[in-house]
Design an enzyme around this catalytic site. Structure first.
Site, PDB file in Angstrom:
ATOM      1  N   VAL A  37       0.640  -2.273  -7.668  1.00 47.14           N
ATOM      2  CA  VAL A  37       1.516  -1.800  -8.748  1.00 47.14           C
ATOM      3  C   VAL A  37       2.640  -0.959  -8.138  1.00 47.14           C
ATOM      4  O   VAL A  37       3.815  -1.112  -8.486  1.00 47.14           O
ATOM      5  CB  VAL A  37       0.719  -0.954  -9.781  1.00 47.14           C
ATOM      6  N   TYR A  38       2.260  -0.095  -7.200  1.00 43.69           N
ATOM      7  CA  TYR A  38       3.267   0.732  -6.528  1.00 43.69           C
ATOM      8  C   TYR A  38       4.319  -0.171  -5.873  1.00 43.69           C
ATOM      9  O   TYR A  38       5.530   0.027  -6.043  1.00 43.69           O
ATOM     10  CB  TYR A  38       2.591   1.632  -5.482  1.00 43.69           C
ATOM     11  N   ASP A  39       3.846  -1.179  -5.135  1.00 41.95           N
ATOM     12  CA  ASP A  39       4.770  -2.069  -4.424  1.00 41.95           C
ATOM     13  C   ASP A  39       5.707  -2.795  -5.397  1.00 41.95           C
ATOM     14  O   ASP A  39       6.880  -2.994  -5.118  1.00 41.95           O
ATOM     15  CB  ASP A  39       3.996  -3.100  -3.593  1.00 41.95           C
ATOM     16  N   SER A  84       8.532   3.581   9.318  1.00 40.44           N
ATOM     17  CA  SER A  84       7.651   2.758   8.499  1.00 40.44           C
ATOM     18  C   SER A  84       7.910   1.300   8.891  1.00 40.44           C
ATOM     19  O   SER A  84       8.665   1.038   9.835  1.00 40.44           O
ATOM     20  CB  SER A  84       7.990   3.000   7.034  1.00 40.44           C
ATOM     21  N   LEU A  85       7.299   0.370   8.190  1.00 39.93           N
ATOM     22  CA  LEU A  85       7.548  -1.040   8.499  1.00 39.93           C
ATOM     23  C   LEU A  85       8.095  -1.733   7.264  1.00 39.93           C
ATOM     24  O   LEU A  85       7.662  -1.442   6.145  1.00 39.93           O
ATOM     25  CB  LEU A  85       6.239  -1.731   8.886  1.00 39.93           C
ATOM     26  N   GLU A 116      -0.612  -8.467  15.207  1.00 40.68           N
ATOM     27  CA  GLU A 116      -1.724  -7.509  15.211  1.00 40.68           C
ATOM     28  C   GLU A 116      -2.221  -7.391  13.778  1.00 40.68           C
ATOM     29  O   GLU A 116      -1.461  -7.613  12.834  1.00 40.68           O
ATOM     30  CB  GLU A 116      -1.220  -6.127  15.679  1.00 40.68           C
ATOM     31  N   LYS A 118      -3.101  -5.407  10.501  1.00 44.76           N
ATOM     32  CA  LYS A 118      -2.602  -4.157   9.937  1.00 44.76           C
ATOM     33  C   LYS A 118      -3.808  -3.382   9.399  1.00 44.76           C
ATOM     34  O   LYS A 118      -4.369  -3.724   8.372  1.00 44.76           O
ATOM     35  CB  LYS A 118      -1.588  -4.429   8.827  1.00 44.76           C
ATOM     36  N   GLU A 176      -3.560   3.900  14.810  1.00 45.28           N
ATOM     37  CA  GLU A 176      -4.095   4.077  13.468  1.00 45.28           C
ATOM     38  C   GLU A 176      -5.469   4.719  13.514  1.00 45.28           C
ATOM     39  O   GLU A 176      -6.378   4.191  14.153  1.00 45.28           O
ATOM     40  CB  GLU A 176      -4.188   2.677  12.835  1.00 45.28           C
TER      41      GLU A 176
HETATM   42  P1  NAD Z   1       2.930   0.450   5.288  1.00 44.54           P
HETATM   43  O1  NAD Z   1       1.531   0.913   5.138  1.00 44.54           O
HETATM   44  O2  NAD Z   1       3.305  -0.710   4.463  1.00 44.54           O
HETATM   45  O3  NAD Z   1       3.188   0.107   6.868  1.00 44.54           O
HETATM   46  C1  NAD Z   1       3.413   1.031   7.905  1.00 44.54           C
HETATM   47  C2  NAD Z   1       2.127   1.582   8.481  1.00 44.54           C
HETATM   48  O4  NAD Z   1       1.305   0.543   8.953  1.00 44.54           O
HETATM   49  C3  NAD Z   1       2.319   2.404   9.745  1.00 44.54           C
HETATM   50  O5  NAD Z   1       2.759   3.690   9.477  1.00 44.54           O
HETATM   51  C4  NAD Z   1       0.932   2.394  10.316  1.00 44.54           C
HETATM   52  O6  NAD Z   1       0.191   3.487   9.774  1.00 44.54           O
HETATM   53  C5  NAD Z   1       0.331   1.131   9.771  1.00 44.54           C
HETATM   54  N1  NAD Z   1      -0.157   0.165  10.772  1.00 44.54           N
HETATM   55  C6  NAD Z   1      -1.410  -0.376  10.748  1.00 44.54           C
HETATM   56  N2  NAD Z   1      -1.596  -1.213  11.761  1.00 44.54           N
HETATM   57  C7  NAD Z   1      -0.437  -1.220  12.489  1.00 44.54           C
HETATM   58  C8  NAD Z   1      -0.028  -1.884  13.678  1.00 44.54           C
HETATM   59  N3  NAD Z   1      -0.824  -2.744  14.315  1.00 44.54           N
HETATM   60  N4  NAD Z   1       1.224  -1.639  14.144  1.00 44.54           N
HETATM   61  C9  NAD Z   1       2.058  -0.788  13.495  1.00 44.54           C
HETATM   62  N5  NAD Z   1       1.719  -0.119  12.352  1.00 44.54           N
HETATM   63  C10 NAD Z   1       0.486  -0.340  11.851  1.00 44.54           C
HETATM   64  O7  NAD Z   1       3.984   1.550   5.015  1.00 44.54           O
HETATM   65  P2  NAD Z   1       3.860   3.035   4.561  1.00 44.54           P
HETATM   66  O8  NAD Z   1       5.251   3.513   4.499  1.00 44.54           O
HETATM   67  O9  NAD Z   1       2.848   3.754   5.407  1.00 44.54           O
HETATM   68  O10 NAD Z   1       3.220   2.970   3.114  1.00 44.54           O
HETATM   69  C11 NAD Z   1       3.774   2.242   2.094  1.00 44.54           C
HETATM   70  C12 NAD Z   1       2.624   1.615   1.357  1.00 44.54           C
HETATM   71  O11 NAD Z   1       1.780   2.658   0.865  1.00 44.54           O
HETATM   72  C13 NAD Z   1       3.090   0.863   0.138  1.00 44.54           C
HETATM   73  O12 NAD Z   1       3.284  -0.476   0.422  1.00 44.54           O
HETATM   74  C14 NAD Z   1       1.986   1.106  -0.876  1.00 44.54           C
HETATM   75  O13 NAD Z   1       1.110  -0.021  -0.873  1.00 44.54           O
HETATM   76  C15 NAD Z   1       1.287   2.325  -0.376  1.00 44.54           C
HETATM   77  N6  NAD Z   1       1.530   3.410  -1.324  1.00 44.54           N
HETATM   78  C16 NAD Z   1       0.782   3.403  -2.443  1.00 44.54           C
HETATM   79  C17 NAD Z   1       0.939   4.393  -3.402  1.00 44.54           C
HETATM   80  C18 NAD Z   1       0.061   4.373  -4.601  1.00 44.54           C
HETATM   81  O14 NAD Z   1       0.276   5.170  -5.504  1.00 44.54           O
HETATM   82  N7  NAD Z   1      -0.925   3.515  -4.651  1.00 44.54           N
HETATM   83  C19 NAD Z   1       1.907   5.392  -3.227  1.00 44.54           C
HETATM   84  C20 NAD Z   1       2.675   5.370  -2.055  1.00 44.54           C
HETATM   85  C21 NAD Z   1       2.492   4.374  -1.125  1.00 44.54           C
END
Ligand code: NAD
Length: 332
Positions: A37-39, A84-85, A116, A118, A176
């Site tokens: 939902v967030y996404d 971030s990614l 890799e 995630k 991670e």
């Molecule tokens: P992200 O989780 O989409 O991706 C970046 C993160 O991936 C990196 O910071 C790292 O922690 C991780 N990662 C894991 N394996 C990795 C690898 N092999 N190489 C590199 N990175 C790796 O981005 P984000 O900015 O951390 O978070 C955004 C996501 O958080 C959103 O897509 C959402 O799903 C979630 N979110 C949810 C809410 C909610 O209310 N549910 C609120 C905010 C964010």
């Protein structure tokens, strides 16, 4: 086209919802809506902002990496920002990402990718001086993180001393921190018995654990760590694949399910294979991360304000798409 008042109103509404959700998620480690939902809301905001750039507000979540670090730990400025990614939600979006970087570097016809898994955990940065672990920090907002060194030192898969004969003066490792699923379930069972609030998912449990004030509790929770990034000033590493192998030699746990893929088709195969295979893993994954292998090409492509242009998170669809926002009445 001029924005209508309804558009401005929708943007404000999205900003409010996303801000509350992101505070609950990053600061309280207690999400109030499903990630999918967030996404979805985030994407809607991104689309409106790209149609009406004049309506982008500086406090929009699209304008920053993570959230502000919590205050109980000293803040540390990262030497190199923790970006971030960019997300791709299906293979077609991955193909578009590939087209985009190729347009930016037209002389480059192909590239090798490192795939890799995630891992659904919390990113941390480790600093080693002369081979000794001196600091562990959370990602925070990407620029500044929290100093959680004492907690990081309890993670058994993080070497306190690098296994190197002549360690360079400074080595920075990123990866991670995560909770294996059985530990996550066990912690939630214990919390239930104690009448405490349950962790919504392993990622929030890992982030919450890293911010525990008592390292003894952290120790008991048995966090683990997969390393995926290596920075050594004046290093002579040439590629991501080489870095992962070097990390392994230095004593880190590197996820064994990585793969070097010669082209887009091989990435697709890896993605499709792990969509089902990941259910057999003892930890949570929510997608794969695809990185251009060659550091020279990575350098050429560089970064946007938020993301490296040479990597993308290719996510798996949510198991079931939730349609409701659980509760957005959190006080911020
Ligand atoms: P992200 O989780 O989409 O991706 C970046 C993160 O991936 C990196 O910071 C790292 O922690 C991780 N990662 C894991 N394996 C990795 C690898 N092999 N190489 C590199 N990175 C790796 O981005 P984000 O900015 O951390 O978070 C955004 C996501 O958080 C959103 O897509 C959402 O799903 C979630 N979110 C949810 C809410 C909610 O209310 N549910 C609120 C905010 C964010």
């Amino acid at each position: 086209m001029n924005p209508t008042p309804e558009i401005q109103q929708r943007i404000n509404q999205l900003l409010g919802q996303l801000q509350k959700a992101s505070y609950a998620y990053y600061v309280l480690d207690n999400p109030i809506m499903e990630d999918a939902v967030y996404d979805q809301l985030y994407r809607e905001l991104q689309e409106l902002e790209s149609q009406y750039p004049e309506l982008i507000s500086p406090d929009s979540p699209t304008q920053r990496v993570g959230d502000k670090p919590a205050s109980q730990f000293p803040s540390v400025r990262h030497n190199i920002p923790l970006y971030s990614l960019e997300n791709a939600f299906n293979l077609a979006e991955f193909a578009q990402w590939e087209e985009r970087w190729k347009r930016q570097s037209p002389s480059q016809k192909t590239a090798e990718y490192v795939c890799e898994l995630k891992i659904d955990g919390s990113a941390i940065a480790l600093t080693y001086e002369n081979g000794i672990l001196v600091r562990g920090t959370t990602r925070g907002d990407g620029i500044t993180g929290e100093d959680v060194t004492q907690n990081v030192r309890t993670i058994r898969s993080i070497p306190l001393r690098l296994s190197l004969d002549n360690p360079p003066p400074v080595v920075e490792v990123r990866g991670e921190a995560f909770l294996p699923l059985d530990t996550f379930n066990q912690i939630n069972q214990e919390r239930e018995q104690l009448g405490e609030a349950l962790f919504a998912n392993p990622r929030n449990a890992a982030a919450g654990t890293l911010r525990q004030l008592d390292p003894k509790i952290v120790d008991k929770r048995r966090l683990q760590f997969f390393a995926y990034t290596l920075h050594i000033p004046n290093q002579n590493l040439n590629s991501q694949w080489e870095s992962l192998e070097a990390l392994q030699q230095m004593g880190f746990l590197v996820n064994p399910n990585r793969k070097l893929c010669p082209n887009l088709e091989a990435v697709q195969e890896y993605y499709q294979n792990w969509e089902t295979e990941r259910r057999n893993l003892p930890y949570m994954t929510d997608g794969i991360v695809v990185k251009i292998n060659d550091f020279a090409l990575q350098e050429k492509l560089g970064f946007t304000q938020k993301f490296p242009r040479w990597a993308v998170a290719l996510k798996y669809p949510a198991e079931e798409t939730p349609t409701i926002i659980l509760d957005i009445s959190v006080n911020v």
